[in-house]
Motif scaffolding. Sequence first.
Motif, mmCIF file in Angstrom:
data_model
loop_
_atom_site.group_PDB
_atom_site.id
_atom_site.type_symbol
_atom_site.label_atom_id
_atom_site.label_comp_id
_atom_site.label_asym_id
_atom_site.label_seq_id
_atom_site.Cartn_x
_atom_site.Cartn_y
_atom_site.Cartn_z
ATOM 1 N N ARG A 37 7.527 10.034 -6.420
ATOM 2 C CA ARG A 37 6.266 9.477 -5.924
ATOM 3 C C ARG A 37 5.155 9.650 -6.963
ATOM 4 O O ARG A 37 4.359 8.743 -7.208
ATOM 5 N N VAL A 41 0.633 2.419 -2.720
ATOM 6 C CA VAL A 41 1.252 1.606 -1.676
ATOM 7 C C VAL A 41 0.879 0.145 -1.856
ATOM 8 O O VAL A 41 1.722 -0.759 -1.744
ATOM 9 N N LEU A 68 8.293 6.038 -2.765
ATOM 10 C CA LEU A 68 7.201 6.318 -1.831
ATOM 11 C C LEU A 68 7.737 6.654 -0.443
ATOM 12 O O LEU A 68 7.008 6.525 0.549
ATOM 13 N N GLY A 109 9.827 4.984 1.188
ATOM 14 C CA GLY A 109 9.948 3.764 1.972
ATOM 15 C C GLY A 109 11.366 3.236 2.001
ATOM 16 O O GLY A 109 12.300 3.851 1.474
ATOM 17 N N VAL A 137 6.850 1.010 3.964
ATOM 18 C CA VAL A 137 6.337 2.185 3.262
ATOM 19 C C VAL A 137 5.533 3.021 4.253
ATOM 20 O O VAL A 137 4.651 2.495 4.921
ATOM 21 N N VAL A 145 2.740 5.547 5.679
ATOM 22 C CA VAL A 145 1.355 5.790 5.284
ATOM 23 C C VAL A 145 0.905 7.088 5.950
ATOM 24 O O VAL A 145 -0.067 7.143 6.666
#
Length: 499
Positions: free
Chosen positions: A305, A406, A470, A472, A490, A492
Amino acid sequence: MSDVVMLLADSAVGVVLLGCGLLARRSRTGGRVGVIMVAAAACWFLGYVAGPFLFLHRGPLVHLHLSYPTGRLRRPIAKATVVLAYAVSLLEAIFRTPWLTLGLAALVAVAAVDVFARTSGRARKAAGPALIAALVFAGVLAFSCANLLLGWEIDRFVLVVYDLAICTLAVALTADLRSGRWTDATLSDLVTQLGGESSTGGLRGELQAALGDPTLVVGYWVPDQGVYVDERGVPLTLPDAEDGRSVTTVSDGGEPIAVLVHDNAALDDSKLVAGVSAALGLAVANARMRAEVQANVAALAASRRRIVEAADAQRRALESELALGAERRLGEVARLLTDVQRASDGLAEVVAEVRGAQTELREFAQGVRPSALGSGGLAAALPVLAARAPMQVELAVSVGRLPPAVESALFFVCAEALTNIAKHAKAAYVELSVGSCPDGVVATVVDDGVGGADARGSGLRGLADRVEALDGQFSVGNRPGGGTLVVARVPVGDGRVIA
C-alpha cells in the motif's frame, strides 16, 4: 441358597466397592472416582442399617459409570441422568417404582452412548470400558425390573446377577484406571486437538474438555509487562493456595510461557502434568508462529500500500513540477513570441511548435495524474476521460472525494478498461459507474463488445496489483449476453472516509 450366604454375598459387594474406591483414590487420576465408589459402598451398607435406603447405592453407581474416569459429568444428558438416579433411589424408600427404574435404566444406556460418541481419537478407545460398564449396569437394572413387572419370581437369581455385575464392574474399572491408559489417551487426544488450533483463544476450551475441568483458565506470559493475561489480554490474578485452586506453570527453556489455573484434582497426575505442559507449550508456540506469519502478511500488504501511495505522491509531485516549471516557462515563451509575431509573420511556425510542446507536456502530466483528478476527484476526471473515448460512454459517479491513492487506482482502472475496449472489444457502448459499497467504493466498466478479455495480460495484471495493494479486489469476466465486465472494489477504511 441360604439367607446367611446371601447376606455374606451382599456384604462382600460393599467390601469390594470400598476397597476399589480406596485403591482408585490412591491412583494418579482416580481421586474423584474413588470418592464416588466409597460413597456407593457407604450407601450399600446403609441399606442394611435402614431398610428404606436399600436402593440408595444406585445413585452413586450411575454417577460412577457416567463420569468415569474423571469423576466429572461433562454432558447435559449425563448430568440429568445422575440427578434422576439419586431421586429415584430416594423415591424407592417410599414405594417401589419398577417402571420408573426401568426408564432410568434406558436413560443410563442413552447417556453412556452419548458420552462415548462425544469422545474421539485414542480417548474413544480408552472409553470402551466405561461404555460397557454403564450398559451392563443398565442391563441388570432392567433385568431386575422385568422380574417384578413380568412376575418371574426369580428374586434370588436376580440378586446374584446384580451383585456379581456390581463387583465385576467395580474391579474392572479400578484396574483400568490404575493401568494409566486414560492418561496416555488424554494426552494423545489433547495433542491432536491443540495441533489444529490457530489461536490461543481455543486452547482453553480444548484443555477444559480434555481434563474435565470447566473452570480451568489459561494465562499467557507477557514479558514486557511481567504479568499473565487471559485470551482477551486481561491481566490474570493467580489464586492463593487456600482458595482450593491449583496453579501449574508451563515453561520453555526455563522461561515461563503460560500458566494453568485449575481444580486441585484436574492435574494430580505428574505424567499428565508433564504431557499437558508439553502440549500447551507446542500449541502456544504454534499460535505465536501463526501470529508472526499473519503479522508478516499484514506488513507486506501495508508495504504494498505504501509503495502505491508513494508512487501516486510522486506522480502528483511530477505533475505539479511540470506545471510550475517547464510548462509555465513554455507558456511565457509562447506569450513573448506571440507579441513578437505581430511584428513578423515568420515567427508563426515557432509559436506553433512551442504551443505543441506545451500541449504535449500537459498531456504527459495528465497521463501521470490528471489535474482534474487532483482538483475535483473522480467526478471531475472521469467525464474528461469518457469524452475522449471513441465510443459512447454512459457515466455515473456517485462518490465524493476519496484518498488520493484510491482515486488514482480507480481512475487508471477506468482508463485502462476504456483503452482495452477501444483496441480489442469492437464495442459501440460502454457503461462506466463508480459508487459506494458496504465496505468502500466500487468501479464497474461494462461494454457490449466481443468479450474475451484476458485478466493475465500485463495491463490488467498491473491494475489488479494496484487494486490489491490497497486491500481491494479486481475481477475481469465475460458479461452475460456478450461483452466484458471489469469490477474493482477498494475499501475506504482506516480513516479513509468518503467525503
